[in-house]
Design a protein around this motif. Structure first.
Motif, short mmCIF file in Angstrom:
data_model
loop_
_atom_site.label_atom_id
_atom_site.label_comp_id
_atom_site.label_asym_id
_atom_site.label_seq_id
_atom_site.Cartn_x
_atom_site.Cartn_y
_atom_site.Cartn_z
N LEU A 72 -15.82 -6.42 -6.13
CA LEU A 72 -15.22 -7.57 -5.46
C LEU A 72 -14.58 -7.09 -4.17
N ARG A 73 -14.68 -7.91 -3.13
CA ARG A 73 -14.12 -7.50 -1.84
C ARG A 73 -13.59 -8.74 -1.14
N ALA A 74 -12.48 -8.58 -0.45
CA ALA A 74 -11.93 -9.67 0.34
C ALA A 74 -11.30 -9.09 1.61
N TYR A 75 -11.23 -9.91 2.64
CA TYR A 75 -10.61 -9.50 3.90
C TYR A 75 -9.41 -10.39 4.19
N TYR A 76 -8.35 -9.78 4.73
CA TYR A 76 -7.15 -10.52 5.11
C TYR A 76 -6.78 -10.14 6.55
N ARG A 77 -6.23 -11.09 7.25
CA ARG A 77 -5.79 -10.83 8.62
C ARG A 77 -4.27 -10.87 8.70
N ASP A 78 -3.73 -10.14 9.68
CA ASP A 78 -2.29 -10.18 10.00
C ASP A 78 -1.43 -9.83 8.80
N VAL A 79 -1.79 -8.77 8.12
CA VAL A 79 -1.05 -8.33 6.93
C VAL A 79 -0.11 -7.19 7.31
N ASP A 80 1.16 -7.32 6.93
CA ASP A 80 2.10 -6.23 7.11
C ASP A 80 1.96 -5.27 5.94
N CYS A 81 1.82 -3.98 6.24
CA CYS A 81 1.58 -2.98 5.20
C CYS A 81 2.76 -2.03 5.10
N GLU A 82 3.35 -1.95 3.92
CA GLU A 82 4.43 -1.00 3.67
C GLU A 82 3.83 0.27 3.08
N GLY A 83 4.27 1.41 3.58
CA GLY A 83 3.74 2.67 3.07
C GLY A 83 2.40 3.00 3.69
N ALA A 84 1.58 3.74 2.95
CA ALA A 84 0.29 4.18 3.46
C ALA A 84 -0.67 2.99 3.61
N GLN A 85 -1.65 3.15 4.49
CA GLN A 85 -2.60 2.07 4.73
C GLN A 85 -3.68 1.99 3.65
N ILE A 86 -3.87 3.05 2.90
CA ILE A 86 -4.78 3.03 1.76
C ILE A 86 -3.94 3.04 0.50
N LYS A 87 -4.25 2.12 -0.40
CA LYS A 87 -3.55 2.08 -1.68
C LYS A 87 -4.60 1.99 -2.79
N VAL A 88 -4.58 2.95 -3.70
CA VAL A 88 -5.54 3.00 -4.79
C VAL A 88 -4.80 2.77 -6.10
N TYR A 89 -5.30 1.83 -6.90
CA TYR A 89 -4.65 1.46 -8.15
C TYR A 89 -5.58 1.76 -9.33
N PHE A 90 -5.10 2.59 -10.26
CA PHE A 90 -5.76 2.80 -11.55
C PHE A 90 -4.90 2.15 -12.63
N ASP A 91 -5.55 1.48 -13.57
CA ASP A 91 -4.82 0.84 -14.65
C ASP A 91 -5.55 1.11 -15.96
N ARG A 92 -4.79 1.41 -17.00
CA ARG A 92 -5.37 1.75 -18.30
C ARG A 92 -6.32 0.66 -18.80
N ASP A 93 -5.97 -0.59 -18.57
CA ASP A 93 -6.77 -1.70 -19.09
C ASP A 93 -8.12 -1.84 -18.39
N TYR A 94 -8.23 -1.30 -17.20
CA TYR A 94 -9.46 -1.48 -16.43
C TYR A 94 -10.19 -0.18 -16.13
N PHE A 95 -9.66 0.95 -16.62
CA PHE A 95 -10.30 2.23 -16.35
C PHE A 95 -11.70 2.27 -16.95
N PRO A 96 -12.74 2.82 -16.27
CA PRO A 96 -12.66 3.59 -15.02
C PRO A 96 -12.69 2.77 -13.75
N GLY A 97 -12.53 1.45 -13.87
CA GLY A 97 -12.45 0.65 -12.67
C GLY A 97 -11.17 0.92 -11.90
N TYR A 98 -11.12 0.51 -10.66
CA TYR A 98 -9.95 0.75 -9.82
C TYR A 98 -9.88 -0.32 -8.75
N GLY A 99 -8.73 -0.38 -8.11
CA GLY A 99 -8.56 -1.30 -7.01
C GLY A 99 -8.11 -0.57 -5.77
#
Length: 214
Positions: free
Chosen positions: A187-214
């Motif tokens: 799944l992919r989506a694009y957003y415009r004019d988003v303020d980003c806190e922290g690093a510009q890349i954020k990778v999310y792993f979750d036990r319920d969805y592993f080995p999937g990630y966001g």
């Protein structure tokens, strides 16, 4: 020339990054290379659109890094890693290696088209709208029967490279058994004019969805 009795040195099935890169390197050496794909280009593909430092390095080797870089405004150096919703660490890319210390973003529609046009500029030939249906291995060449809008067309190559993805017709033709059912969902989506806190890349792993990630 394509079709008929003409035998190409190499026929590459699939014009994604792998197929276009192989075609570029081979055509640059003076080989007669044909690339076929089921789609006409440019075409989109759902993906994360991220190009790692290693990818940028190989774009330079292919001779199209400047064209790719000119199409992106993203220069990403840091990544936040989250596991089960909790921030684990922030890391960057190593310096002092053969690779740059940044990643970039470019949608696959423009990225894949750039790589394919680069292959053609180096001497490869491309034909889109060619759906591979059957492969026959002959004494002197491999014949590929393709479905087109105009009917069935055949192409011949001394070597065939299968770069046609996870459900590869080439892979099945040489005896490999492919998994059935859904192997991946993107799944992919694009957003415009988003303020980003922290690093510009954020990778999310979750036990319920592993080995999937966001």
């Amino acid at each position: 020339m394509s079709g008929g009795d003409h035998i190409h040195d190499v026929v590459v099935v699939g014009a994604g990054p792998g197929g276009s890169s192989a075609a570029t390197f081979l055509a640059r050496e003076g080989l007669d290379v044909l690339v076929i794909d089921r789609s006409a280009f440019p075409r989109d593909k759902v993906c994360g659109d991220g190009l790692t430092p290693q990818a940028v390095y190989w774009l330079d080797q292919l001779g199209c890094a400047d064209e790719v870089m000119a199409q992106t405004e993203a220069c990403l150096r840091d990544c936040d890693l989250f596991i089960n919703g909790k921030h684990l660490l922030t890391g960057g890319f190593p310096v002092g290696t053969a690779y740059p210390d940044f990643a970039i973003l470019l949608d696959r529609k423009r990225f894949d088209d750039t790589l394919l046009r680069n292959a053609v500029a180096k001497g490869a030939r491309f034909e889109g709208g060619r759906i591979l249906r059957e492969i026959q291995v002959g004494r002197d060449a491999v014949e590929l029967a393709c479905q087109t809008r105009e009917g069935t067309r055949s192409f011949k190559g001394r070597i065939v490279i299968g770069a046609d993805g996870v459900s590869s017709t080439v892979s099945r033709a040489i005896g490999n058994t492919l998994k059935t059912g859904a192997m991946a969902l993107s799944l992919r989506a694009y957003y415009r004019d988003v303020d980003c806190e922290g690093a510009q890349i954020k990778v999310y792993f979750d036990r319920d969805y592993f080995p999937g990630y966001g």
